[in-house]
Enzyme design. Sequence first.
Site, PDB file in Angstrom:
ATOM      1  CG  ASP A   1      78.144  86.943  -4.057  1.00 39.51           C
ATOM      2  OD1 ASP A   1      78.807  87.519  -3.178  1.00 39.51           O
ATOM      3  OD2 ASP A   1      77.769  85.761  -3.987  1.00 39.51           O
TER       4      ASP A   1
HETATM    5  N1  URA Z   1      74.883  84.487  -0.373  1.00 44.23           N
HETATM    6  C1  URA Z   1      75.638  84.383  -1.485  1.00 44.23           C
HETATM    7  O1  URA Z   1      76.222  83.354  -1.751  1.00 44.23           O
HETATM    8  N2  URA Z   1      75.724  85.473  -2.267  1.00 44.23           N
HETATM    9  C2  URA Z   1      75.083  86.627  -2.041  1.00 44.23           C
HETATM   10  O2  URA Z   1      75.193  87.574  -2.820  1.00 44.23           O
HETATM   11  C3  URA Z   1      74.292  86.718  -0.881  1.00 44.23           C
HETATM   12  C4  URA Z   1      74.201  85.634  -0.062  1.00 44.23           C
END
Ligand code: URA
Length: 239
Positions: free
Chosen positions: A104
């Site tokens: 993310d």
């Molecule tokens: N899980 C999440 O919620 N975000 C990420 O970036 C990676 C794994």
Amino acid sequence: MDRIDKLLCSTGRWSRREVKDLVRQGRVAADGRTVLRPEEKADPETVRLTVDGAEVVCSPFVYVMLHKPAGVLSATEDRSQPTVLDLLPPELKRRGLFPVGRLDKDTTGLLLLTDDGPLAHGLLSPKKHVDKVYLARVDGRVDGADAAALAAGLTLGDGTVCLPAGLEPLGDGSTCLVTLREGKYHQVKRMLAARGKPVLTLHRLRMGPLTLDEGLKPGKWRFLTPQERAELCGLGDTT
Ligand code: URA
């Protein structure tokens, strides 16, 4: 037989001009003998090329470990926001590297970039179950009940069924290690939110055999070492 300057450029480490300069400065050797002209040829299958005495692996693919900082997208391009590709030098950007999986925008940590499509495919395949380890800081405290729930395999509010996952509370439980064997959308955040412990920050430490290099500051990158590549490729080619 291939030109030595071409072989060195193909690593993505140096531009053509930089390779010329390295050769002129006498810093390149082929099988222990100093290369005198960039256009000299060698057998790419057998030659041992070194720059400043350090071996250079001339593989057709490039593998980069990036410490992804917060605020950049795990994408190759975006009209308005910076992407992880913007953190790489132009000669690497030109090679068409892409991130293997996504973090993310606000997640930090280990991200692998490569132009090796088959390897990326293998690493991301749900059948492969490549472990990914995250350090999460949560609002609240995780405990043994949360660990048991993740170990049993959570079903999220929208019916998404998660594979069994690891959760190890650290210190007072406001931080924990989460180990996933799959990569569903926002998975760590959704799993911990489902346990009433929303994620405040998330950082990836490990992916399969790769561990984030502690010497890499956020936004910095390096090539994988030959050993890391061997371990990773051993994983990817068995799909
Ligand atoms: N899980 C999440 O919620 N975000 C990420 O970036 C990676 C794994």
